[in-house]
Enzyme design. Structure first.
Site, mmCIF file in Angstrom:
data_model
loop_
_atom_site.group_PDB
_atom_site.id
_atom_site.type_symbol
_atom_site.label_atom_id
_atom_site.label_comp_id
_atom_site.label_asym_id
_atom_site.label_seq_id
_atom_site.Cartn_x
_atom_site.Cartn_y
_atom_site.Cartn_z
ATOM 1 N N LYS A 1 0.928 -1.221 0.024
ATOM 2 C CA LYS A 1 -0.012 -0.082 -0.006
ATOM 3 C C LYS A 1 0.818 1.292 0.065
ATOM 4 C CE LYS A 1 -3.516 2.298 2.762
ATOM 5 N NZ LYS A 1 -4.562 1.999 3.800
ATOM 6 N N GLU B 1 10.540 -4.734 4.803
ATOM 7 C CA GLU B 1 10.651 -5.964 4.159
ATOM 8 C C GLU B 1 10.396 -6.062 2.735
ATOM 9 O OE1 GLU B 1 9.137 -4.951 6.790
ATOM 10 O OE2 GLU B 1 9.019 -6.271 8.450
ATOM 11 N N GLY C 1 -4.897 -1.995 5.292
ATOM 12 C CA GLY C 1 -4.148 -3.404 4.679
ATOM 13 C C GLY C 1 -5.043 -4.645 4.996
ATOM 14 N N ARG C 2 -5.133 -4.866 6.341
ATOM 15 C CA ARG C 2 -5.832 -6.217 6.662
ATOM 16 C C ARG C 2 -7.242 -6.466 5.899
ATOM 17 N NH1 ARG C 2 -4.865 -2.874 10.737
ATOM 18 N NH2 ARG C 2 -6.640 -2.069 12.008
ATOM 19 N N GLU D 1 -4.962 -7.375 15.227
ATOM 20 C CA GLU D 1 -4.449 -5.870 14.789
ATOM 21 C C GLU D 1 -5.567 -4.837 14.820
ATOM 22 O OE1 GLU D 1 -0.999 -4.308 11.569
ATOM 23 O OE2 GLU D 1 -2.655 -5.650 10.978
ATOM 24 N N HIS E 1 -4.469 -33.864 17.772
ATOM 25 C CA HIS E 1 -3.365 -34.917 18.446
ATOM 26 C C HIS E 1 -2.415 -33.840 18.960
ATOM 27 C CE1 HIS E 1 -5.072 -38.347 16.458
ATOM 28 N NE2 HIS E 1 -5.554 -37.307 15.585
ATOM 29 N N LYS F 1 8.728 -0.944 14.202
ATOM 30 C CA LYS F 1 9.650 -0.556 13.036
ATOM 31 C C LYS F 1 10.400 0.385 12.947
ATOM 32 C CE LYS F 1 5.537 -1.047 9.799
ATOM 33 N NZ LYS F 1 4.681 -0.373 9.033
#
Ligand code: G6Q
Length: 556
Positions: A206, A212, A266-267, A352, A383, A511
């Site tokens: 965005k 990263e 973003g999410r 978030e 399990h 950040k």
């Protein structure tokens, strides 16, 4: 804008009293007393089915929870979101992911938003059709066969989850890869397996400034240029972003950029151009179905009465456990292997959005907000950690999610899968008393003293709540509806808690600090430790002491 705290709400007080009265009731006996419990406490919406009968509730609980939603203004805030008001107050932004899936004929707010959305969708359709038909050629004239999405967080989790969930409907000639981590081992493991002449990179960011993503994109670009030359970038790199300037500065032609807008968080962005890998995978019509499923859930959310509103009910049940029972986590258990990335996706969506302790007016909230969201696919979890769900000291509500339609291959597995899903929720609800255990062991001929010793270990308290969500089939439509269901659930909870679900200041500090630490790690001279605590400075010193000399591939 000052809003009374949740604790001071009349409806919350009523819920506290009600909780005291019914918290000890056993679901087992609620079911025994009421054969119609399942049909009353379940509903269909947008093609999905929700069974919420295995919750520690009676009818009055729902009435009181809905009264709370009304007192907190859920209906009005919902309308403000759909109308495009700037409900993300700290960033002064509208929250209009619902407009991304509103059918043609305008945006959710009836403004030019709808036209903008349709224009980008048309460009995505044109591009993805060409790639899928083999008409978009790489620099050496070959059709593309590999798609690599480079992005992180909201520019990664949604497309990866959806591409995997719809794996069986993917274009057979394209393979998909998702690179997010700055850890080189991801890219390093992938690049040697790719043919640069047939690989498409989608740089999804965005802001087009996320560290990263930019580092991974630069390394991928260097790899491509090394094999095919700089001119190849135009055929092998596209961008998804709101930042045209940064995209062109990176070297991607604006003609190969698919835009979106600051009102898409973003999410919440998988419905936008961030969903380009999904469209490439399942085609533009499939992507249209994905949007249509979400829109069907939007319509349900906007129009159904609170008492019969699936996202509202899921949200209020979550509040019931978080704020009245004190449950600190929620487990997501998809019984469908292709939904393996759903828990991680919902973890970001929920944590978030609602992992906040400051109310809209800047005051500190006085009651807990988002639980920790976690989980994995069934039957694997059974399990492993399900032991704690059945017999641990924590009360952990579970959302079971499964798909009814039998897959074409190995159909017999499906009944076993469904059986496990339904049996787990039954076992959590019903438990097994020490008396039942003793009877069973006695019937096996076990001695009385051994039975007395074993019975407490083998008994289950039960009364552990869960929801079960059924998808008729794993289609783009059903997946769209499922994701929108959780988006609106998170929205409703945010409104009840009185927080802003649409900012994420909490990820900023790390950040910012990472920039200083990285500078210290890269410095040629011994860095001054000014401002750093002795732990961080000590870790940096250790890392510097073991660092290999910089090689030519290291960024400056
Ligand atoms: C999501 C968050 C966050 C964001 C990533 C990537 O709501 O804001 O996960 O999506 O940090 O950001 P960019 O898309 O700007 O690279």
């Amino acid at each position: 804008m000052h809003q009374p705290s949740l604790q001071d709400c009349l409806a919350f007080h009523a819920l506290q009293l009600h909780h005291r009265a019914i918290a000890g009731r056993q679901m087992r006996s609620l079911f025994a007393d009421d054969p119609a419990r399942f049909s009353r406490l379940s509903l269909d919406a947008a093609g999905l089915f929700l069974d919420y009968s295995k919750n520690r509730i009676v009818d009055e609980t729902i009435t009181l929870l809905c009264a709370l939603a009304r007192e907190r203004g859920v209906g009005a805030q919902r309308e403000r979101m759909f109308a495009g008001e700037k409900i993300n107050t700290t960033e002064e932004r509208a929250v209009l992911h619902v407009a991304l899936r509103a059918p043609h004929a305008g945006g959710a707010d009836g403004s030019e938003v709808g036209a903008q959305v349709q224009a980008v969708l048309m460009r995505m359709r044109d591009f993805s059709d060409r790639v899928r038909r083999g008409a978009w050629l790489g620099a050496s004239g070959k059709a593309l066969t590999s798609v690599v999405n480079i992005g992180i967080g909201g520019s990664f989790l949604g497309p990866k989850m959806a591409c995997h969930a719809l794996r069986k409907q993917r274009h057979p000639g394209l393979d998909f890869h998702f690179i997010s981590n700055v850890d080189a081992s991801e890219l390093d493991a992938l690049l040697p397996r790719l043919d640069p002449h047939t690989t498409l990179f989608i740089v999804a960011s965005k802001t087009f400034s996320t560290a990263e993503t930019m580092m991974n994109a630069q390394s991928a670009r260097a790899w491509l240029v090394g094999h095919c030359g700089a001119a190849a970038i135009a055929r092998h790199f596209v961008a998804v972003s709101t930042n045209r300037e940064a995209v062109t500065a990176f070297g991607i032609d604006a003609a190969n950029m698919f835009g979106f807008w600051d009102w898409v968080g973003g999410r919440y962005s998988v419905w936008s151009a961030v969903g380009l890998p999904v469209m490439l995978a399942i085609g533009a019509d499939g992507f249209g179905q994905f949007l249509a499923g979400a829109h069907a859930m939007d319509t349900h959310f906007r129009t159904a009465p609170l008492e019969a509103n699936m996202p509202v009910l899921l949200a209020l049940l979550g509040i019931w456990y978080r704020n009245l029972f004190g449950c600190s986590t929620l487990s997501i258990a998809p019984y469908w292997q292709d939904l393996q990335y759903l828990p991680g996706y919902l973890q970001q969506l929920d944590m978030e959005s609602n992992g906040k302790h400051v109310a809209l007016d800047g005051s500190t909230v006085t009651l807990a907000t988002a639980p920790v969201i976690w989980g994995d696919v069934g039957t694997n979890g059974q399990h492993a950690y399900f032991q704690l769900l059945h017999q641990g000291t924590e009360l952990v509500p579970v959302d079971f999610i499964t798909v009814l339609q039998e897959p074409k291959q190995l159909g017999a597995h499906h009944k076993a899968l469904l059986a496990n899903c339904f049996a787990q929720s039954a076992a959590l609800m019903r438990g097994r008393t020490a008396g039942e255990v003793a009877d069973e062991l006695r019937a096996q001929g076990m001695a009385a003293d051994r039975i007395a010793a074993l019975a407490p270990h083998r008994a289950f308290d039960g009364n552990r709540p869960s929801n079960t969500i059924l998808l008729p089939e794993m289609t783009p439509h059903a997946l769209g509806a499922l994701i929108a269901l959780y988006e609106h659930k998170v929205f409703v909870q945010g409104v009840v808690w009185g927080i802003n679900s649409f900012d994420q200041w909490g990820v900023e500090l790390g950040k910012a600090l990472a920039k200083d630490v990285e500078a210290a790690l890269r410095a040629t001279a011994e860095p001054a430790a000014a401002g750093q605590d002795c732990s961080t400075a000590g870790l940096v010193a250790r890392a510097r002491a073991s660092a290999a000399p910089a090689d030519a591939t290291d960024p400056p």
